[in-house]
Motif scaffolding. Structure first.
Motif, PDB file in Angstrom:
ATOM      1  N   THR A  30       3.306  12.685   5.561  1.00 30.71           N
ATOM      2  CA  THR A  30       3.332  12.455   4.120  1.00 30.71           C
ATOM      3  C   THR A  30       3.035  10.989   3.837  1.00 30.71           C
ATOM      4  O   THR A  30       3.249  10.129   4.686  1.00 30.71           O
ATOM      5  N   PHE A  31       2.551  10.732   2.641  1.00 28.10           N
ATOM      6  CA  PHE A  31       2.268   9.366   2.219  1.00 28.10           C
ATOM      7  C   PHE A  31       2.972   9.118   0.900  1.00 28.10           C
ATOM      8  O   PHE A  31       2.878   9.916  -0.028  1.00 28.10           O
ATOM      9  N   THR A  32       3.682   8.007   0.832  1.00 25.73           N
ATOM     10  CA  THR A  32       4.328   7.570  -0.404  1.00 25.73           C
ATOM     11  C   THR A  32       3.719   6.227  -0.783  1.00 25.73           C
ATOM     12  O   THR A  32       3.854   5.256  -0.038  1.00 25.73           O
ATOM     13  N   PRO A  33       3.022   6.173  -1.908  1.00 27.76           N
ATOM     14  CA  PRO A  33       2.385   4.912  -2.285  1.00 27.76           C
ATOM     15  C   PRO A  33       3.407   3.856  -2.699  1.00 27.76           C
ATOM     16  O   PRO A  33       4.479   4.176  -3.215  1.00 27.76           O
ATOM     17  N   ALA A  34       3.047   2.601  -2.492  1.00 37.75           N
ATOM     18  CA  ALA A  34       3.873   1.478  -2.934  1.00 37.75           C
ATOM     19  C   ALA A  34       3.855   1.409  -4.458  1.00 37.75           C
ATOM     20  O   ALA A  34       2.946   1.934  -5.115  1.00 37.75           O
ATOM     21  N   LYS A  35       4.846   0.752  -5.016  1.00 37.78           N
ATOM     22  CA  LYS A  35       4.965   0.646  -6.472  1.00 37.78           C
ATOM     23  C   LYS A  35       3.696   0.055  -7.096  1.00 37.78           C
ATOM     24  O   LYS A  35       3.239   0.525  -8.144  1.00 37.78           O
ATOM     25  N   PHE A  66       0.831  -1.211   0.000  1.00 38.58           N
ATOM     26  CA  PHE A  66       0.000   0.000   0.000  1.00 38.58           C
ATOM     27  C   PHE A  66       0.858   1.251   0.000  1.00 38.58           C
ATOM     28  O   PHE A  66       0.712   2.108  -0.858  1.00 38.58           O
ATOM     29  N   GLY A  67       1.762   1.382   0.982  1.00 37.89           N
ATOM     30  CA  GLY A  67       2.633   2.540   1.018  1.00 37.89           C
ATOM     31  C   GLY A  67       3.138   2.845   2.405  1.00 37.89           C
ATOM     32  O   GLY A  67       2.956   2.053   3.336  1.00 37.89           O
ATOM     33  N   LYS A  68       3.780   4.010   2.534  1.00 37.41           N
ATOM     34  CA  LYS A  68       4.375   4.429   3.806  1.00 37.41           C
ATOM     35  C   LYS A  68       3.853   5.802   4.223  1.00 37.41           C
ATOM     36  O   LYS A  68       3.741   6.706   3.405  1.00 37.41           O
ATOM     37  N   PHE A  69       3.570   5.900   5.513  1.00 39.14           N
ATOM     38  CA  PHE A  69       3.239   7.183   6.123  1.00 39.14           C
ATOM     39  C   PHE A  69       4.460   7.594   6.926  1.00 39.14           C
ATOM     40  O   PHE A  69       4.958   6.815   7.738  1.00 39.14           O
ATOM     41  N   LYS A  70       4.981   8.793   6.701  1.00 37.28           N
ATOM     42  CA  LYS A  70       6.097   9.260   7.510  1.00 37.28           C
ATOM     43  C   LYS A  70       5.972  10.745   7.785  1.00 37.28           C
ATOM     44  O   LYS A  70       5.290  11.471   7.061  1.00 37.28           O
ATOM     45  N   VAL A  71       6.642  11.166   8.855  1.00 35.53           N
ATOM     46  CA  VAL A  71       6.593  12.557   9.282  1.00 35.53           C
ATOM     47  C   VAL A  71       7.724  13.312   8.606  1.00 35.53           C
ATOM     48  O   VAL A  71       8.868  12.857   8.596  1.00 35.53           O
TER      49      VAL A  71
END
Length: 100
Positions: free
Chosen positions: A79-84, A48-53
């Motif tokens: 911030t959210f970075t979606p998975a590939k 799904f992805g990563k949530f990071k500050v």
């Protein structure tokens, strides 16, 4: 737009549980992500992805109305970075990077 209640309804239907149980699970997941963010931890959900500050340092800016220089305080944002796999699905490509 999809709401937390709509997600809970879908989970309840898919897994034969009450809407209240599914809503409690959805709320628990969001609370866990929020708690991790407040503590500065990253949350990674495989596929799904990563949530990071992200830390934004203090900086100078301008008041657009007066042109006066102002100081914009340092802040933190989630911030959210979606998975590939999600990025590929959004862009209509497959694992090889080509359109299906």
């Amino acid at each position: 737009m999809t709401t937390a209640n709509e997600i809970a309804d879908k989970i309840a239907d898919e897994y034969s549980m009450t809407k209240a149980q599914a809503k409690a699970i959805v709320d628990g997941v969001f609370k866990a992500i929020g708690d991790a963010a407040v503590s500065g931890a990253e949350t990674s959900l495989a596929g799904f992805g990563k949530f990071k500050v992200k830390e934004s340092p203090a900086r100078e800016g301008r008041n657009p109305g007066t042109g006066a220089t102002i100081t914009i305080a340092a802040s933190r944002k989630l911030t959210f970075t979606p998975a590939k796999a999600i990025k590929d699905a959004l862009n209509g490509t497959n694992a090889a990077g080509t359109a299906p």
